[in-house]
Design a protein around this motif. Sequence first.
Motif, PDB file in Angstrom:
ATOM      1  N   ASP A   1      22.028  -7.339   7.176  1.00 23.03           N
ATOM      2  CA  ASP A   1      21.960  -7.684   5.634  1.00 23.03           C
ATOM      3  C   ASP A   1      20.263  -7.670   5.485  1.00 23.03           C
ATOM      4  N   VAL A   2      19.536  -8.300   6.161  1.00 19.45           N
ATOM      5  CA  VAL A   2      18.164  -8.336   5.892  1.00 19.45           C
ATOM      6  C   VAL A   2      17.532  -7.141   5.978  1.00 19.45           C
ATOM      7  N   LEU A   3      17.887  -6.287   6.796  1.00 18.41           N
ATOM      8  CA  LEU A   3      17.244  -5.024   7.105  1.00 18.41           C
ATOM      9  C   LEU A   3      17.512  -4.090   5.925  1.00 18.41           C
ATOM     10  N   VAL A   4      18.740  -4.299   5.472  1.00 13.74           N
ATOM     11  CA  VAL A   4      19.179  -3.288   4.117  1.00 13.74           C
ATOM     12  C   VAL A   4      18.754  -3.764   3.079  1.00 13.74           C
ATOM     13  N   ALA A   5      18.326  -5.224   2.895  1.00 12.10           N
ATOM     14  CA  ALA A   5      17.612  -5.830   1.616  1.00 12.10           C
ATOM     15  C   ALA A   5      16.076  -5.310   1.769  1.00 12.10           C
ATOM     16  N   VAL A   6      15.403  -5.193   3.026  1.00 12.64           N
ATOM     17  CA  VAL A   6      14.018  -4.544   3.160  1.00 12.64           C
ATOM     18  C   VAL A   6      14.077  -3.278   2.643  1.00 12.64           C
ATOM     19  N   LEU A   7      15.077  -2.236   3.161  1.00 15.17           N
ATOM     20  CA  LEU A   7      14.893  -0.839   2.831  1.00 15.17           C
ATOM     21  C   LEU A   7      15.225  -0.703   1.510  1.00 15.17           C
ATOM     22  N   SER A   8      16.326  -1.539   0.857  1.00 17.38           N
ATOM     23  CA  SER A   8      16.472  -1.454  -0.430  1.00 17.38           C
ATOM     24  C   SER A   8      15.331  -1.620  -1.469  1.00 17.38           C
ATOM     25  N   LEU A   9      14.539  -2.657  -1.105  1.00 23.42           N
ATOM     26  CA  LEU A   9      13.661  -3.229  -1.870  1.00 23.42           C
ATOM     27  C   LEU A   9      12.544  -1.946  -1.905  1.00 23.42           C
ATOM     28  N   VAL A  10      12.253  -1.502  -0.809  1.00 21.85           N
ATOM     29  CA  VAL A  10      11.187  -0.583  -0.850  1.00 21.85           C
ATOM     30  C   VAL A  10      11.728   0.643  -1.643  1.00 21.85           C
TER      31      VAL A  10
ATOM     32  N   PRO B   1       0.881  -1.320   0.118  1.00 19.54           N
ATOM     33  CA  PRO B   1       0.006   0.045  -0.072  1.00 19.54           C
ATOM     34  C   PRO B   1       0.739   1.211   0.176  1.00 19.54           C
ATOM     35  N   LEU B   2       2.023   1.175   0.671  1.00 21.56           N
ATOM     36  CA  LEU B   2       3.024   2.379   0.874  1.00 21.56           C
ATOM     37  C   LEU B   2       3.340   2.799  -0.744  1.00 21.56           C
ATOM     38  N   VAL B   3       3.781   1.632  -1.568  1.00 24.80           N
ATOM     39  CA  VAL B   3       3.983   2.147  -3.046  1.00 24.80           C
ATOM     40  C   VAL B   3       3.153   2.590  -3.655  1.00 24.80           C
ATOM     41  N   SER B   4       1.996   1.828  -3.448  1.00 23.31           N
ATOM     42  CA  SER B   4       0.688   2.778  -4.298  1.00 23.31           C
ATOM     43  C   SER B   4       0.562   3.980  -3.828  1.00 23.31           C
ATOM     44  N   GLY B   5       0.785   4.399  -2.368  1.00 24.26           N
ATOM     45  CA  GLY B   5       0.394   5.708  -1.762  1.00 24.26           C
ATOM     46  C   GLY B   5       1.258   6.587  -2.330  1.00 24.26           C
ATOM     47  N   VAL B   6       2.627   6.422  -2.390  1.00 25.67           N
ATOM     48  CA  VAL B   6       3.530   7.139  -2.744  1.00 25.67           C
ATOM     49  C   VAL B   6       3.530   7.444  -4.214  1.00 25.67           C
ATOM     50  N   THR B   7       3.197   6.594  -4.930  1.00 29.12           N
ATOM     51  CA  THR B   7       3.110   6.656  -6.603  1.00 29.12           C
ATOM     52  C   THR B   7       2.089   7.674  -6.774  1.00 29.12           C
ATOM     53  N   SER B   8       0.721   7.424  -6.287  1.00 28.86           N
ATOM     54  CA  SER B   8      -0.410   8.411  -6.459  1.00 28.86           C
ATOM     55  C   SER B   8      -0.143   9.888  -5.814  1.00 28.86           C
ATOM     56  N   HIS B   9       0.556   9.790  -4.851  1.00 27.16           N
ATOM     57  CA  HIS B   9       1.002  11.142  -4.070  1.00 27.16           C
ATOM     58  C   HIS B   9       2.027  12.117  -5.242  1.00 27.16           C
ATOM     59  N   VAL B  10       3.073  11.285  -5.798  1.00 29.69           N
ATOM     60  CA  VAL B  10       3.740  11.842  -6.692  1.00 29.69           C
ATOM     61  C   VAL B  10       3.288  12.169  -7.931  1.00 29.69           C
ATOM     62  N   GLU B  11       2.086  11.508  -8.256  1.00 22.12           N
ATOM     63  CA  GLU B  11       1.706  11.608  -9.697  1.00 22.12           C
ATOM     64  C   GLU B  11       0.663  12.861  -9.568  1.00 22.12           C
ATOM     65  N   ALA B  12       0.080  13.003  -8.510  1.00 23.40           N
ATOM     66  CA  ALA B  12      -0.517  14.498  -8.116  1.00 23.40           C
ATOM     67  C   ALA B  12       0.126  15.374  -8.127  1.00 23.40           C
ATOM     68  N   ARG B  13       1.425  15.410  -7.597  1.00 20.85           N
ATOM     69  CA  ARG B  13       2.138  16.339  -7.446  1.00 20.85           C
ATOM     70  C   ARG B  13       2.663  16.759  -8.858  1.00 20.85           C
ATOM     71  N   PHE B  14       2.800  15.889  -9.843  1.00 20.25           N
ATOM     72  CA  PHE B  14       3.345  16.359 -11.090  1.00 20.25           C
ATOM     73  C   PHE B  14       2.386  16.868 -12.038  1.00 20.25           C
ATOM     74  N   GLN B  15       0.960  16.692 -11.341  1.00 20.92           N
ATOM     75  CA  GLN B  15      -0.254  17.259 -12.133  1.00 20.92           C
ATOM     76  C   GLN B  15      -0.526  18.625 -11.427  1.00 20.92           C
ATOM     77  N   GLY B  16       0.440  19.217 -10.483  1.00 16.67           N
ATOM     78  CA  GLY B  16       0.122  20.305  -9.784  1.00 16.67           C
ATOM     79  C   GLY B  16      -1.143  20.422  -8.703  1.00 16.67           C
ATOM     80  N   ARG B  17      -1.639  18.955  -8.296  1.00 18.78           N
ATOM     81  CA  ARG B  17      -2.399  18.828  -7.159  1.00 18.78           C
ATOM     82  C   ARG B  17      -1.804  18.362  -6.053  1.00 18.78           C
ATOM     83  N   ARG B  18      -2.432  18.601  -4.861  1.00 16.88           N
ATOM     84  CA  ARG B  18      -1.881  18.270  -3.453  1.00 16.88           C
ATOM     85  C   ARG B  18      -1.556  16.814  -3.585  1.00 16.88           C
ATOM     86  N   GLY B  19      -2.694  16.061  -3.824  1.00 11.16           N
ATOM     87  CA  GLY B  19      -2.753  14.597  -3.673  1.00 11.16           C
ATOM     88  C   GLY B  19      -2.834  14.175  -2.192  1.00 11.16           C
TER      89      GLY B  19
END
Lengths: 316, 222
Positions: free
Chosen positions: A259-268, A20-38
């Motif tokens: 290592d695992v922690l780094v992997a989680v963060l890098s994946l996200v 859900p975080l990835v979806s949320g960030v994507t739609s937020h960024v998308e709105a920003r590109f369109q000049g909306r607050r999102g």
Amino acid sequence: MIAPAGVQALQVLTVLFAAPLVSGVTSHVEARFQGRRGPRVLQPYYDLAKLFRKETVVPEGSSWVFLAGPVVAFGCYLIVPLLIPVLTTYGLPLGYMGDILGGGMVLALGGFATALAASDSGAPYAQLGASRATTFGALIEPTVLFVVFIVAMITSTDLPYALAATVRSSSEAVRPSHVLVAVAFFLVVLADTGRIPVETHSGTIEFGMIDEARALEHSGAPFALTKWGSAIKQLVLYTILINVFVAPWGLASSGKVLDVLVAVLSLVGKALLLGVIFALIDNSFSKLRLFKITEYLAAAFLLACLGVLVFYVGGA
Amino acid sequence: MGPVPSGYASGADIAALLVLLTEFAMLRAPQLRSQVRLYGFQSFVVVVLTLVTGAVRGYSDLYILAGLSLLLKVVIVPALMFRLLRQLDVDQLHHPAGGGGGSMVLVAIAASAFGFFVLRSLDFRSKVLPTATLSVSLAIVLVAFVLVILRSDVVSQAVGFFSLENGVSIVSMAIAAGLPVVVEVSFLFDLLVAVVVFALIMRAHHARAGTLSTEALDRLRG
């Protein structure tokens, strides 16, 4: 040290809670590109929490299939992270349960369950969406098959881990066939996650709806599962694109906690970056007419096909 | 499974593949102007490939060739085509690319696959360019043929012919990079003649039929 089984569980949990975080960030960024607050970045989580508290309404005349569909699809989407390199460079115990084709089959099974539930609802729009999603899914399939062929030819196996390892080891020169297959798979991900050249993922324009239309009749907890499921499917496809084809770096090579922690963060982080790229594409192109989608898919097929030819015949 | 190709080899392959993909894009381009633009881009990729090959393999002749191609194929020919299209005042065809977009691409894929397999069975080896580049350039020639055969407008046919020359120039670079520069330049001169001829055909066809589509020729049955 985290035991392999623990890392494996962590793969599923990462995908489950980061989607859900990835979806949320994507739609937020998308709105920003369109000049909306999102919407807020965490909005998908709030949406899910709200939907889980709501009552479930079922269309008259529908059977248990309607309610079972979202649950089965959700389960299917959660099985795939067991099979692909989400966090580790080495295969985990259940990682060899299925190859790329196996993962693709489980993903397709999820789509099938959703389509079945949509058909069972008896509502015209949901059925139209199910029918379209299945039709275009069948057109995407040849491209996916050729992508798998190239993976199999490059690595002599069809395990996603093997291709990721090959990409890591040959960083100094890029194979042309590998470039082609990565671009083809990128186009497939774009089509499969319902992004702009194929579908407007946020609007409800009946004429162009494909994936969105399927969930129209759902409400309450099953609707939450459908939304969450499609976010998970999106993150799973992103993960395959990133960790198998394009940038399999930052993965854990052992079970050490750090290592695992780094992997989680890098994946996200990588998934968020890809989400931003997708938002950019969303804002730079217009949606194709429904009957032009076949041409888009033909282009993806062409790339995969040329990849096979260049590798098999040209040896590159 | 062969060894991983070197940086130059895979770069050359990717450049040749770009040329091939532009050829496919031309096949489906709805507007005549975008087709000419694609041709300019394709020629530019060929020029870059020529330059890099000249630098890596040490053929200084290729610099002259690259300079001349840049002037002729990237600047003059597209400019002439644009001017012609502006004068004739046509851009969009009534039936862009005919029906069956997908099947056109499939035919072209089959043609390029044929090219790949033919070259493999010939067992040609090039000292200058990797083998894959050679097979890709043969595929470019074949797809250009498909373009000329299947698109029914004079501009596509002209652009198809010009891009055929792009494919041939990659082939000639692969198998005979040491060719005297006079021979290479005479190829380019051929292109110049072709441009003049096609410009004449376009003007004549447009004057008679009022369109650039060759479908109008069906009406001229005697």
